[in-house]
Design a protein around this motif. Structure first.
Motif, PDB file in Angstrom:
ATOM      1  N   ILE A 111      -9.548  20.675  -5.639  1.00  0.00           N
ATOM      2  CA  ILE A 111      -8.525  20.413  -4.626  1.00  0.00           C
ATOM      3  C   ILE A 111      -8.418  18.905  -4.440  1.00  0.00           C
ATOM      4  CG2 ILE A 111      -7.779  20.802  -2.252  1.00  0.00           C
ATOM      5  CD1 ILE A 111      -9.490  23.318  -2.238  1.00  0.00           C
ATOM      6  N   VAL A 112      -7.204  18.381  -4.601  1.00  0.00           N
ATOM      7  CA  VAL A 112      -6.966  16.940  -4.506  1.00  0.00           C
ATOM      8  C   VAL A 112      -6.038  16.659  -3.337  1.00  0.00           C
ATOM      9  CG1 VAL A 112      -6.347  14.864  -5.787  1.00  0.00           C
ATOM     10  CG2 VAL A 112      -7.021  16.928  -7.034  1.00  0.00           C
TER      11      VAL A 112
ATOM     12  N   PRO B 190      -7.515   2.634   2.553  1.00  0.00           N
ATOM     13  CA  PRO B 190      -6.286   1.863   2.824  1.00  0.00           C
ATOM     14  C   PRO B 190      -5.152   2.186   1.854  1.00  0.00           C
ATOM     15  CG  PRO B 190      -8.219   0.446   2.969  1.00  0.00           C
ATOM     16  CD  PRO B 190      -8.694   1.758   2.425  1.00  0.00           C
ATOM     17  N   GLY B 191      -5.501   2.502   0.613  1.00  0.00           N
ATOM     18  CA  GLY B 191      -4.477   2.803  -0.374  1.00  0.00           C
ATOM     19  C   GLY B 191      -4.218   4.280  -0.558  1.00  0.00           C
ATOM     20  N   LEU B 192      -4.766   5.110   0.353  1.00  0.00           N
ATOM     21  CA  LEU B 192      -4.612   6.566   0.269  1.00  0.00           C
ATOM     22  C   LEU B 192      -4.963   7.078  -1.129  1.00  0.00           C
ATOM     23  CD1 LEU B 192      -1.317   6.932   2.328  1.00  0.00           C
ATOM     24  CD2 LEU B 192      -3.572   7.744   2.994  1.00  0.00           C
ATOM     25  N   LEU B 193      -6.145   6.692  -1.579  1.00  0.00           N
ATOM     26  CA  LEU B 193      -6.630   7.142  -2.871  1.00  0.00           C
ATOM     27  C   LEU B 193      -6.950   8.636  -2.822  1.00  0.00           C
ATOM     28  CD1 LEU B 193      -8.990   4.168  -3.811  1.00  0.00           C
ATOM     29  CD2 LEU B 193      -6.706   4.650  -4.706  1.00  0.00           C
ATOM     30  N   PRO B 194      -7.044   9.280  -3.981  1.00  0.00           N
ATOM     31  CA  PRO B 194      -7.334  10.727  -3.969  1.00  0.00           C
ATOM     32  C   PRO B 194      -8.757  11.030  -3.533  1.00  0.00           C
ATOM     33  CG  PRO B 194      -7.293   9.888  -6.219  1.00  0.00           C
ATOM     34  CD  PRO B 194      -6.808   8.784  -5.349  1.00  0.00           C
ATOM     35  N   LYS B 195      -8.918  12.130  -2.802  1.00  0.00           N
ATOM     36  CA  LYS B 195     -10.243  12.645  -2.481  1.00  0.00           C
ATOM     37  C   LYS B 195     -10.303  14.097  -2.969  1.00  0.00           C
ATOM     38  CE  LYS B 195      -9.268  14.238   2.256  1.00  0.00           C
ATOM     39  NZ  LYS B 195      -9.664  14.142   3.676  1.00  0.00           N
ATOM     40  N   PHE B 196     -11.517  14.590  -3.194  1.00  0.00           N
ATOM     41  CA  PHE B 196     -11.661  15.866  -3.885  1.00  0.00           C
ATOM     42  C   PHE B 196     -12.620  16.809  -3.161  1.00  0.00           C
ATOM     43  CE2 PHE B 196     -11.054  12.351  -6.828  1.00  0.00           C
ATOM     44  CZ  PHE B 196      -9.915  12.741  -7.518  1.00  0.00           C
ATOM     45  N   LYS B 197     -12.311  18.097  -3.291  1.00  0.00           N
ATOM     46  CA  LYS B 197     -13.220  19.161  -2.887  1.00  0.00           C
ATOM     47  C   LYS B 197     -13.170  20.258  -3.943  1.00  0.00           C
ATOM     48  CE  LYS B 197     -13.170  18.600   2.156  1.00  0.00           C
ATOM     49  NZ  LYS B 197     -13.002  19.296   3.466  1.00  0.00           N
ATOM     50  N   TRP B 198     -14.274  20.964  -4.076  1.00  0.00           N
ATOM     51  CA  TRP B 198     -14.333  22.067  -5.029  1.00  0.00           C
ATOM     52  C   TRP B 198     -14.098  23.398  -4.318  1.00  0.00           C
ATOM     53  CZ3 TRP B 198     -13.867  21.241  -9.936  1.00  0.00           C
ATOM     54  CH2 TRP B 198     -14.412  20.091 -10.525  1.00  0.00           C
ATOM     55  N   GLN B 199     -13.461  24.307  -5.038  1.00  0.00           N
ATOM     56  CA  GLN B 199     -13.261  25.658  -4.526  1.00  0.00           C
ATOM     57  C   GLN B 199     -13.825  26.651  -5.532  1.00  0.00           C
ATOM     58  OE1 GLN B 199      -9.374  26.893  -2.764  1.00  0.00           O
ATOM     59  NE2 GLN B 199      -9.370  28.453  -4.356  1.00  0.00           N
ATOM     60  N   THR B 200     -14.752  27.490  -5.052  1.00  0.00           N
ATOM     61  CA  THR B 200     -15.366  28.506  -5.904  1.00  0.00           C
ATOM     62  C   THR B 200     -15.252  29.860  -5.221  1.00  0.00           C
ATOM     63  OG1 THR B 200     -16.964  26.852  -6.655  1.00  0.00           O
ATOM     64  CG2 THR B 200     -17.450  29.149  -7.176  1.00  0.00           C
TER      65      THR B 200
ATOM     66  N   ARG C 279       0.839  -1.192   0.000  1.00  0.00           N
ATOM     67  CA  ARG C 279       0.000   0.000   0.000  1.00  0.00           C
ATOM     68  C   ARG C 279       0.877   1.246   0.000  1.00  0.00           C
ATOM     69  NH1 ARG C 279      -3.722  -1.128   3.817  1.00  0.00           N
ATOM     70  NH2 ARG C 279      -2.821  -3.178   4.239  1.00  0.00           N
ATOM     71  N   ARG C 280       0.292   2.368  -0.380  1.00  0.00           N
ATOM     72  CA  ARG C 280       1.022   3.642  -0.361  1.00  0.00           C
ATOM     73  C   ARG C 280       1.356   4.011   1.068  1.00  0.00           C
ATOM     74  NH1 ARG C 280       3.703   7.845  -0.090  1.00  0.00           N
ATOM     75  NH2 ARG C 280       3.383   9.691  -1.397  1.00  0.00           N
ATOM     76  N   GLU C 281       2.602   4.384   1.320  1.00  0.00           N
ATOM     77  CA  GLU C 281       3.045   4.808   2.644  1.00  0.00           C
ATOM     78  C   GLU C 281       2.437   6.169   2.966  1.00  0.00           C
ATOM     79  OE1 GLU C 281       7.288   4.834   5.084  1.00  0.00           O
ATOM     80  OE2 GLU C 281       7.267   5.072   2.905  1.00  0.00           O
ATOM     81  N   ASP C 282       2.031   6.338   4.226  1.00  0.00           N
ATOM     82  CA  ASP C 282       1.349   7.560   4.642  1.00  0.00           C
ATOM     83  C   ASP C 282       2.364   8.664   4.951  1.00  0.00           C
ATOM     84  OD1 ASP C 282      -0.339   9.481   5.495  1.00  0.00           O
ATOM     85  OD2 ASP C 282      -1.100   8.416   7.254  1.00  0.00           O
ATOM     86  N   ARG C 283       2.980   9.175   3.922  1.00  0.00           N
ATOM     87  CA  ARG C 283       3.900  10.309   4.056  1.00  0.00           C
ATOM     88  C   ARG C 283       4.026  11.013   2.712  1.00  0.00           C
ATOM     89  NH1 ARG C 283       9.087   9.543   2.040  1.00  0.00           N
ATOM     90  NH2 ARG C 283       9.627   7.404   1.450  1.00  0.00           N
ATOM     91  N   ASP C 284       4.307  12.301   2.786  1.00  0.00           N
ATOM     92  CA  ASP C 284       4.525  13.105   1.581  1.00  0.00           C
ATOM     93  C   ASP C 284       3.356  13.013   0.596  1.00  0.00           C
ATOM     94  OD1 ASP C 284       7.045  13.731   2.605  1.00  0.00           O
ATOM     95  OD2 ASP C 284       7.995  12.037   1.603  1.00  0.00           O
ATOM     96  N   ILE C 285       2.128  12.925   1.119  1.00  0.00           N
ATOM     97  CA  ILE C 285       0.955  12.909   0.249  1.00  0.00           C
ATOM     98  C   ILE C 285       0.613  14.358  -0.105  1.00  0.00           C
ATOM     99  CG2 ILE C 285      -1.436  12.176  -0.025  1.00  0.00           C
ATOM    100  CD1 ILE C 285       0.425   9.852   0.351  1.00  0.00           C
ATOM    101  N   PRO C 286       0.654  14.732  -1.366  1.00  0.00           N
ATOM    102  CA  PRO C 286       0.477  16.144  -1.723  1.00  0.00           C
ATOM    103  C   PRO C 286      -0.978  16.601  -1.697  1.00  0.00           C
ATOM    104  CG  PRO C 286       0.750  14.852  -3.706  1.00  0.00           C
ATOM    105  CD  PRO C 286       0.930  13.899  -2.553  1.00  0.00           C
ATOM    106  N   ILE C 287      -1.168  17.879  -1.498  1.00  0.00           N
ATOM    107  CA  ILE C 287      -2.465  18.534  -1.697  1.00  0.00           C
ATOM    108  C   ILE C 287      -2.291  19.478  -2.888  1.00  0.00           C
ATOM    109  CG2 ILE C 287      -4.213  20.066  -0.726  1.00  0.00           C
ATOM    110  CD1 ILE C 287      -3.417  19.081   2.036  1.00  0.00           C
TER     111      ILE C 287
END
Length: 438
Positions: A355-356, A363-373, A320-328
């Motif tokens: 915003i990603v 578990p795999g630190l998949l991307p999640k999203f939010k909108w900015q307006t 699985r993806r390690e929980d570090r250096d996950i970008p925003i």
């Protein structure tokens, strides 16, 4: 003495006859290698299929414009379509050669897509191949690495955001440069000389000029043996992945550790680690050794490597993806970005910023999203399948972008596991290149 003119044209005719039907693009700089290839293909083709000649002006040299005009005039003489592609914009202050290469292929890929070309051919020769092997041997003294297979006869070039790809083919890769120049002399055809080919700032030039490299340094039998070895390794790794790897929907992969040739298992792990961790580079010698120890000893239950965590329970390895250096990242309207080296994310909205970030609940630190307006961010986390303005594509950085034909079977298997799709098949059987003779 062989008839160089006749033999090179006959070789080109055989290549065209074995090629799928459709337009063919030819990369031509005006130098002897590419110019010889162009003229051989024109003679061999005899108007049977559309030929498109592409010349790239990197706008790094004043003379490049005149060289492009020289090629265009020659194409007009032979009634062949020609286009000059220009590298616009600012140029980097360092790493110019590599940046120029990337831009060159991007421009030619776009052109191939516009013209519906089934492939792109380049004038790489046996001399280029030997220079490549000499340079790689300096980094691999034992000559045991897979890179000693040299350049492949074909490379798939892809541009993931636009989903376009084309096979680059090197039909003269087994031919000496002198044979091509002899052909041009017999045809009373001049060629241009790029002064950068004499610039000692470049490693390839230093390699070429340091001493005359005879074909005996790395003869064709050596090259063929190394290529076959690499292809065999890749195919065996593909077989292991097919039988023993599962890619789960939550971005996690599992590998069944069964008794198998250890180097093959390590390379299978490496392909999965690269995809899950989002890093394209191969594991170093020390990391590969560390991974071997981990696989052989049932003491350590967890190891981190290549931005991944590898857990072992019984004979199941979970990556699985390690929980570090996950970008925003903030992706502007109508833009695309490669997020975390794992996913291409397209913002298809014309006014909102996407915003990603990494989903800590996945578990795999998949991307999640939010909108900015208008500077305001939504509270709700958005799933991409529920929003038509978000498009995500898994990125396999080991193969997406540039894929050697040596690794095609392996790449297919990785893509099927993680993307449920295969790569574009080549327009000619790779076996043609190993069977060809002048």
């Amino acid at each position: 003495m062989p008839n160089v003119n006749r033999d090179l044209v006959q070789l080109s005719k055989s290549f065209l006859q074995n090629l799928s039907s459709g337009p063919l693009a030819i990369a031509v700089s005006g130098g002897s290698d590419s110019l010889g290839l162009l003229l051989c293909l024109i003679k061999a083709n005899a108007g049977a299929r559309p030929l498109i000649c592409l010349t790239v002006d990197h706008q790094l040299r004043v003379a490049a414009k005149d060289e492009a005009k020289f090629v265009a005039a020659l194409c007009a003489k032979h009634d062949v379509l020609h286009e000059t592609l220009q590298w616009e914009g600012d140029k980097p202050k360092s790493g110019v050669q590599d940046a120029a290469r990337q831009e060159r292929y991007r421009l030619m890929l776009q052109a191939c897509h516009r013209y519906g070309a089934i492939g792109l051919v380049t004038g790489h020769t046996l001399n280029d191949q030997i220079e490549t092997l000499v340079m790689r041997s300096k980094r691999d003294r034992e000559q045991q690495g897979l890179g000693m297979s040299g350049m492949a006869p074909m490379t798939l070039i892809s541009h993931i955001p636009s989903s376009s790809s084309v096979w680059l083919m090197r039909p003269f890769l087994r031919i000496e440069r002198q044979a091509i120049q002899d052909f041009l002399v017999l045809d009373h055809q001049e060629w241009v000389t790029d002064p950068s080919n004499e610039d000692m700032a470049y490693e390839r030039v230093r390699t070429r000029l340091s001493k005359p490299h005879s074909l005996n340094d790395f003869d064709q039998d050596y090259i063929d043996h190394k290529a076959e070895y690499r292809r065999d390794i890749a195919n065996r790794v593909a077989g292991y992945l097919k039988q023993n790897v599962s890619a789960l929907d939550d971005g996690v992969a599992q590998i069944q550790q069964v008794e198998y040739d250890l180097p093959i298992l390590v390379r299978a792990m490496e392909a999965v680690i690269s995809t899950i961790g989002g890093r394209g580079r191969s594991l170093g010698v020390e990391q590969r050794s560390q991974l071997q120890v981990f696989l052989l000893q049932d003491v350590t239950k967890r190891i981190s490597m290549g931005r991944t965590l590898i857990d072992r329970k019984n004979a199941i390895l979970t990556i699985r993806r390690e929980d570090r250096d996950i970008p925003i990242e903030h992706i502007e309207p109508n833009s695309v970005s490669l997020w975390d080296g794992r996913f291409f994310v397209k913002n298809l909205d014309a006014r909102r910023t996407l915003i990603v970030a990494g989903d800590k609940d996945s578990p795999g630190l998949l991307p999640k999203f939010k909108w900015q307006t208008d500077g305001k961010v939504t509270d709700d986390v958005i799933l991409p399948m529920n929003d038509k303005f978000i498009q995500i594509t898994r990125y396999i950085n080991k193969f997406d972008g540039f894929l050697s034909s040596f690794d095609l079977k392996l790449a297919h298997e990785v893509a099927l596991k993680f993307k449920n799709q295969r790569y574009l098949l080549p327009p000619i059987d790779e076996k043609y290149f190993s069977d060809m003779n002048l």
